[in-house]
Design a protein around this motif. Structure first.
Motif, mmCIF file in Angstrom:
data_model
loop_
_atom_site.group_PDB
_atom_site.id
_atom_site.type_symbol
_atom_site.label_atom_id
_atom_site.label_comp_id
_atom_site.label_asym_id
_atom_site.label_seq_id
_atom_site.Cartn_x
_atom_site.Cartn_y
_atom_site.Cartn_z
ATOM 1 N N ALA A 88 0.906 -1.173 0.037
ATOM 2 C CA ALA A 88 -0.187 -0.190 -0.071
ATOM 3 C C ALA A 88 0.696 1.117 -0.084
ATOM 4 O O ALA A 88 2.165 1.267 0.220
ATOM 5 N N MET A 89 0.290 2.454 -0.549
ATOM 6 C CA MET A 89 0.949 3.705 -0.395
ATOM 7 C C MET A 89 0.135 4.602 0.459
ATOM 8 O O MET A 89 -1.107 4.573 0.201
ATOM 9 N N GLY A 90 0.734 5.928 0.602
ATOM 10 C CA GLY A 90 -0.001 6.853 1.405
ATOM 11 C C GLY A 90 0.519 8.302 1.254
ATOM 12 O O GLY A 90 1.948 8.173 0.595
ATOM 13 N N TRP A 91 -0.132 9.116 1.538
ATOM 14 C CA TRP A 91 0.150 10.751 1.451
ATOM 15 C C TRP A 91 0.035 11.246 2.854
ATOM 16 O O TRP A 91 -0.951 10.828 3.567
ATOM 17 N N PHE A 92 0.985 11.976 3.217
ATOM 18 C CA PHE A 92 0.729 12.592 4.539
ATOM 19 C C PHE A 92 1.129 14.056 4.181
ATOM 20 O O PHE A 92 1.788 14.338 3.313
ATOM 21 N N ARG A 93 1.073 14.791 5.253
ATOM 22 C CA ARG A 93 1.538 16.331 5.315
ATOM 23 C C ARG A 93 1.844 16.794 6.615
ATOM 24 O O ARG A 93 1.476 16.375 7.580
ATOM 25 N N GLN A 94 2.588 17.764 6.473
ATOM 26 C CA GLN A 94 3.246 18.323 7.586
ATOM 27 C C GLN A 94 3.457 19.764 7.601
ATOM 28 O O GLN A 94 4.179 20.167 6.816
ATOM 29 N N THR A 95 2.930 20.380 8.551
ATOM 30 C CA THR A 95 3.148 22.035 8.757
ATOM 31 C C THR A 95 4.452 22.178 9.778
ATOM 32 O O THR A 95 4.336 21.212 10.578
ATOM 33 N N GLN A 96 4.883 23.267 9.878
ATOM 34 C CA GLN A 96 6.120 23.653 10.876
ATOM 35 C C GLN A 96 5.311 23.481 12.105
ATOM 36 O O GLN A 96 4.498 24.058 12.436
ATOM 37 N N GLY A 97 6.323 22.965 12.918
ATOM 38 C CA GLY A 97 5.738 22.616 14.538
ATOM 39 C C GLY A 97 4.883 21.772 14.695
ATOM 40 O O GLY A 97 4.252 21.534 15.870
ATOM 41 N N LYS A 98 4.281 20.953 13.624
ATOM 42 C CA LYS A 98 3.275 19.992 13.933
ATOM 43 C C LYS A 98 3.532 18.754 13.533
ATOM 44 O O LYS A 98 4.498 18.380 12.683
ATOM 45 N N GLU A 99 2.919 17.601 13.886
ATOM 46 C CA GLU A 99 3.314 16.318 13.511
ATOM 47 C C GLU A 99 2.619 16.080 11.986
ATOM 48 O O GLU A 99 1.823 16.683 11.678
ATOM 49 N N ARG A 100 3.306 15.112 11.541
ATOM 50 C CA ARG A 100 2.895 14.664 10.379
ATOM 51 C C ARG A 100 1.572 14.090 10.413
ATOM 52 O O ARG A 100 1.353 13.241 11.155
ATOM 53 N N GLU A 101 0.934 14.521 9.421
ATOM 54 C CA GLU A 101 -0.684 13.842 9.616
ATOM 55 C C GLU A 101 -1.155 13.103 8.134
ATOM 56 O O GLU A 101 -0.667 13.295 7.374
ATOM 57 N N PHE A 102 -1.759 12.143 8.576
ATOM 58 C CA PHE A 102 -2.418 11.308 7.503
ATOM 59 C C PHE A 102 -3.352 12.062 6.451
ATOM 60 O O PHE A 102 -4.053 12.854 6.915
ATOM 61 N N VAL A 103 -3.064 11.974 5.065
ATOM 62 C CA VAL A 103 -4.008 12.444 4.237
ATOM 63 C C VAL A 103 -4.873 11.567 3.468
ATOM 64 O O VAL A 103 -5.906 11.495 3.484
ATOM 65 N N ALA A 104 -4.351 10.431 2.569
ATOM 66 C CA ALA A 104 -5.040 9.362 2.030
ATOM 67 C C ALA A 104 -4.052 8.293 1.840
ATOM 68 O O ALA A 104 -2.692 8.500 1.808
ATOM 69 N N SER A 105 -4.695 7.157 1.657
ATOM 70 C CA SER A 105 -3.721 5.953 1.518
ATOM 71 C C SER A 105 -4.498 4.977 0.339
ATOM 72 O O SER A 105 -5.814 5.303 -0.059
ATOM 73 N N ILE A 106 -3.755 4.095 -0.414
ATOM 74 C CA ILE A 106 -4.288 3.310 -1.515
ATOM 75 C C ILE A 106 -3.740 1.891 -1.176
ATOM 76 O O ILE A 106 -2.501 1.730 -0.924
ATOM 77 N N SER A 107 -4.492 0.830 -1.306
ATOM 78 C CA SER A 107 -4.090 -0.411 -1.113
ATOM 79 C C SER A 107 -2.992 -0.965 -2.338
ATOM 80 O O SER A 107 -2.935 -0.076 -3.254
ATOM 81 N N TRP A 108 -2.378 -2.078 -2.142
ATOM 82 C CA TRP A 108 -1.561 -2.423 -3.242
ATOM 83 C C TRP A 108 -1.906 -2.522 -4.472
ATOM 84 O O TRP A 108 -1.270 -2.139 -5.614
ATOM 85 N N ASN A 109 -3.102 -2.698 -4.957
ATOM 86 C CA ASN A 109 -3.697 -2.777 -6.212
ATOM 87 C C ASN A 109 -4.746 -1.886 -6.540
ATOM 88 O O ASN A 109 -5.608 -1.841 -7.622
#
Length: 122
Positions: free
Chosen positions: A31-52
């Motif tokens: 699977a793969m995913g996208w995360f995002r992060q702003t300065q001073g904050k923890e990395r947060e989940f955006v979206a994910s997709i399974s292997w297929n």
């Protein structure tokens, strides 16, 4: 090795498409995913997709506005972003999960790209 691209400056309400090239086919059966992060904050989940690509998952903050997809022939994952808001401004990271099923935890991911900056102006 993961290479994220497609970030930039866009006005609120605009759209962008991020790409994540998996040059070493690290994510062939993962699977793969996208995360995002702003300065001073923890990395947060955006979206994910399974292997297929058969299963996707989104954070509530982006649901209905963002679409994750992957092209297994091109070994590339995408994040199409619509109706962007200033609060979407962040560095966006792509990642490969440890398994075939997607997850929303940072610890579920083993490999990370370098990030691409998205700036949404009001």
């Amino acid at each position: 090795q993961l290479q994220a691209s497609g970030g930039g400056l866009v006005q609120a309400g605009g759209s962008l498409r991020l790409s994540c090239a998996d040059s070493k086919r690290t994510a062939s059966n993962n699977a793969m995913g996208w995360f995002r992060q702003t300065q001073g904050k923890e990395r947060e989940f955006v979206a994910s997709i399974s292997w297929n690509g058969g299963s996707t998952n989104y954070a509530d903050t982006v649901k209905g506005r963002f679409t994750i997809s992957r092209d297994r022939v091109k070994n590339t994952m995408y994040l199409q972003m619509y109706s962007l808001k200033p609060e979407d401004t962040a560095v966006y990271y792509c990642a490969v999960a440890r398994g075939s099923c997607s997850g929303d935890s940072v610890t579920s991911y083993a490999y990370w790209g370098q990030g691409t900056l998205v700036t949404v102006s009001s």
